[in-house]
Design an enzyme around this catalytic site. Structure first.
Site, PDB file in Angstrom:
ATOM      1  N   SER A 277       0.803  -1.236   0.000  1.00  0.00           N
ATOM      2  CA  SER A 277       0.000   0.000   0.000  1.00  0.00           C
ATOM      3  C   SER A 277       0.833   1.282   0.000  1.00  0.00           C
ATOM      4  O   SER A 277       0.274   2.372   0.027  1.00  0.00           O
ATOM      5  CB  SER A 277      -1.004   0.033   1.158  1.00  0.00           C
ATOM      6  OG  SER A 277      -0.390   0.381   2.383  1.00  0.00           O
TER       7      SER A 277
ATOM      8  N   ARG B 126     -12.165  20.770  10.201  1.00  0.00           N
ATOM      9  CA  ARG B 126     -13.001  20.985  11.396  1.00  0.00           C
ATOM     10  C   ARG B 126     -12.189  20.961  12.685  1.00  0.00           C
ATOM     11  O   ARG B 126     -12.616  21.509  13.696  1.00  0.00           O
ATOM     12  CB  ARG B 126     -14.091  19.905  11.461  1.00  0.00           C
ATOM     13  CG  ARG B 126     -15.227  20.150  10.502  1.00  0.00           C
ATOM     14  CD  ARG B 126     -16.168  18.972  10.468  1.00  0.00           C
ATOM     15  NE  ARG B 126     -15.561  17.820   9.823  1.00  0.00           N
ATOM     16  CZ  ARG B 126     -16.230  16.699   9.554  1.00  0.00           C
ATOM     17  NH1 ARG B 126     -17.495  16.594   9.890  1.00  0.00           N
ATOM     18  NH2 ARG B 126     -15.627  15.691   8.948  1.00  0.00           N
TER      19      ARG B 126
ATOM     20  N   LYS C 176     -28.661  25.923  18.263  1.00  0.00           N
ATOM     21  CA  LYS C 176     -28.413  24.498  18.481  1.00  0.00           C
ATOM     22  C   LYS C 176     -27.347  24.328  19.551  1.00  0.00           C
ATOM     23  O   LYS C 176     -26.564  25.237  19.844  1.00  0.00           O
ATOM     24  CB  LYS C 176     -27.990  23.790  17.194  1.00  0.00           C
ATOM     25  CG  LYS C 176     -26.601  24.152  16.681  1.00  0.00           C
ATOM     26  CD  LYS C 176     -26.279  23.375  15.411  1.00  0.00           C
ATOM     27  CE  LYS C 176     -24.850  23.668  14.946  1.00  0.00           C
ATOM     28  NZ  LYS C 176     -24.507  22.995  13.705  1.00  0.00           N
TER      29      LYS C 176
ATOM     30  N   ALA D 215     -25.052  14.751   7.763  1.00  0.00           N
ATOM     31  CA  ALA D 215     -26.321  15.475   7.549  1.00  0.00           C
ATOM     32  C   ALA D 215     -27.284  15.383   8.731  1.00  0.00           C
ATOM     33  O   ALA D 215     -28.399  15.902   8.648  1.00  0.00           O
ATOM     34  CB  ALA D 215     -27.023  15.012   6.265  1.00  0.00           C
TER      35      ALA D 215
END
Length: 327
Positions: free
Chosen positions: A47, A105, A203, A237
């Site tokens: 790999s 993030r 939220k 989502a």
């Protein structure tokens, strides 16, 4: 002169691509009226990755494109090797074009003993030999400061806004930020759509668990209106669908969602297919295979934006001018 290069005042533009999403790179090359740099890339049996450029790039302005979709770690390693190969082949300048920036993030520590992964990626690219980074809609704009060199932070907003403007009618639209942290972006959208009203979804997020947030209520008036929810990325989502349902429960007539990066991981496609939305509009910063496409999904090309930015960098022009100074 090589077909894979453009020559301007003794400068040479070279565009190379990794294997994650060669179709986007080919489209960018067509916009630039050049061919891709012939490159050999394959995996050894264990790999490890082998890379070789098949033409000389000595003294060239090399742009290495890679989409950081799954498996993201493989494509990150491949990109580092491509940069290293270009450096050792005596490229004059190396720009990594990452439409979606990997680990974006993780740009700060939420708790102790965590990495700041977005910074680490910038350090890896710099150490490998990258002189410049180009990306679209960073999760946090301040991540530009992680890289010790120029960072071209491109916006998908003009592309998305142009399309959304064409599918809304009348004066009953309202701009909805999926959380308080993205109100500034929603304000910019509102301005470009003629000053439509703003609202946001309140939220709470559980930092103990990834991809987990709860949409509580809408702050602002959406009743009887077409709500336009805008975000930078859609991963699983779950949070987005929660926001959609809260907006619908608050009386919104229709919901249109616009986002830049359609990662669509896990159950995202099923959730969005069953969500009460009129249309989901995204760009193709990451590949969206046929099995992840569904009725109501519209995919816009980011290639023209990338090509214009590459051209401005190569010609020592202004990337900021592409976005009306809102940069």
């Amino acid at each position: 002169m090589s077909t894979g290069m453009r020559v301007s005042n003794d400068k040479r533009l070279v565009l190379a691509t990794g294997r994650a999403y060669p179709e986007l790179a080919e489209e960018v090359a067509r916009c630039l009226h050049i061919s891709m740099l012939p490159t050999t890339i394959y995996d050894f049996a264990n790999s490890e990755i082998y890379i070789r450029y098949e033409e000389s790039i000595r003294g060239a302005d090399v742009f290495i494109m890679q989409a950081f979709s799954s498996p993201i770690n493989k494509w990150l390693m491949e990109t580092l090797l491509m940069v290293d190969a270009a450096k050792r082949a005596s490229a004059k300048r190396i720009t990594v074009v990452a439409p979606y920036y990997p680990y974006a993030r993780q740009d700060k520590k939420h708790k102790g003993r965590e990495p700041i992964s977005a910074r680490l990626v910038a350090d890896l690219l710099k150490t490998a030999g990258a002189n410049r980074i180009m990306s679209v809609d960073l999760h946090a704009a301040q991540s530009q400061g992680f890289f010790d060199g120029p960072v071209d932070h491109l916006w998908a907003m003009p592309t998305l806004v142009e399309y959304v403007r064409s599918i809304i009618t009348g004066d009953d639209a309202v701009m909805v930020s999926p959380d308080a942290g993205r109100i500034k972006v929603a304000e910019q959208w509102s301005s470009r759509l003629g000053g439509i009203p703003l609202a946001f979804v309140h939220k709470t997020r559980n930092i103990e668990k990834a991809n987990t947030a709860k949409a509580n209520r809408v702050v602002g008036d959406v009743a009887g209106k077409t709500a336009i929810i805008v975000d930078d990325m859609i991963d699983t989502a779950g949070t987005l669908v929660g926001a959609i349902r809260v907006v619908k429960d608050a009386g919104a007539k229709d919901v249109i969602v616009a986002a830049t990066h359609a990662l669509l991981s896990g159950e995202a496609v099923e959730r969005l297919s069953n969500a009460p939305i009129r249309e989901l509009v995204v760009t193709d910063t990451v590949p969206i295979p046929d099995e992840k496409r569904f009725k109501g999904l519209t995919v816009l090309s980011i290639a023209p934006t990338l090509a214009r930015a590459i051209d401005e960098v190569f010609e020592d022009g202004s990337v900021t001018s592409l976005f009306d100074g809102a940069y």
